[in-house]
Design a protein around this motif. Structure first.
Motif, mmCIF file in Angstrom:
data_model
loop_
_atom_site.group_PDB
_atom_site.id
_atom_site.type_symbol
_atom_site.label_atom_id
_atom_site.label_comp_id
_atom_site.label_asym_id
_atom_site.label_seq_id
_atom_site.Cartn_x
_atom_site.Cartn_y
_atom_site.Cartn_z
ATOM 1 N N TYR A 122 42.703 61.225 -56.073
ATOM 2 C CA TYR A 122 42.429 62.225 -57.090
ATOM 3 C C TYR A 122 42.412 63.579 -56.431
ATOM 4 N N SER A 164 36.577 67.313 -59.117
ATOM 5 C CA SER A 164 35.545 66.861 -60.032
ATOM 6 C C SER A 164 34.364 66.286 -59.267
ATOM 7 N N LEU A 170 37.601 65.199 -68.023
ATOM 8 C CA LEU A 170 38.177 64.409 -66.937
ATOM 9 C C LEU A 170 39.588 63.904 -67.234
ATOM 10 N N THR A 183 39.472 53.194 -67.807
ATOM 11 C CA THR A 183 39.785 54.075 -66.684
ATOM 12 C C THR A 183 38.602 53.987 -65.733
ATOM 13 N N LEU A 236 36.804 55.500 -62.224
ATOM 14 C CA LEU A 236 36.686 56.550 -61.221
ATOM 15 C C LEU A 236 35.815 56.016 -60.093
ATOM 16 N N VAL A 247 34.970 62.644 -57.156
ATOM 17 C CA VAL A 247 35.947 61.626 -57.531
ATOM 18 C C VAL A 247 36.953 61.499 -56.390
ATOM 19 N N ARG A 298 38.985 58.436 -56.111
ATOM 20 C CA ARG A 298 40.082 57.615 -56.611
ATOM 21 C C ARG A 298 39.909 57.437 -58.113
ATOM 22 N N ARG A 299 41.041 57.195 -58.784
ATOM 23 C CA ARG A 299 40.985 56.890 -60.210
ATOM 24 C C ARG A 299 42.131 55.976 -60.562
#
Length: 111
Positions: free
Chosen positions: A4, A8, A70, A77, A79, A87, A89-90
């Motif tokens: 990501y 965030s 987001l 989803t 996170l 954050v 990884r997503r």
């Protein structure tokens, strides 16, 4: 799970609960999402395996402002947050257990 590139950061105010000591798995779900149930099982199991990791499930329909902020466009989803709530990884869709474990390794770092 992909990296990501945003900046965030989520905390207890956004999640409605405290972050995990080492990392947090945040799952955005919706009521009639079959893959969300499978994702919940995977994330719960992985969080139980790794000390200091929390799993938080958020109802996307009840938290539309956060979903928009987001850019969550489907459920589930997931996170992966580091200890500070960033954050790292997503992923959208049902994640594989191995991918979740690998993403946690990135968020947690060396033990």
């Amino acid at each position: 799970m992909r990296g990501y590139d945003g900046d965030s950061r989520l905390g207890a105010a956004e999640l409605g609960t405290d972050l995990g000591e080492r990392a947090t798995l945040v799952q955005f779900s919706s009521a009639f999402c079959a893959p969300c149930r499978a994702t919940r099982r995977v994330l719960t199991d992985v969080a139980a395996m790794v000390p200091g990791v929390a799993h938080v499930e958020i109802d996307a329909e009840q938290h539309l402002a956060l979903v928009r902020e987001l850019e969550i466009d489907r459920t589930p989803t997931v996170l992966v947050l580091d200890a500070a709530g960033h954050v790292v990884r997503r992923a959208a869709g049902r994640p594989r257990r191995a991918d979740v474990i690998a993403a946690l390794g990135e968020a947690v770092g060396p033990a």
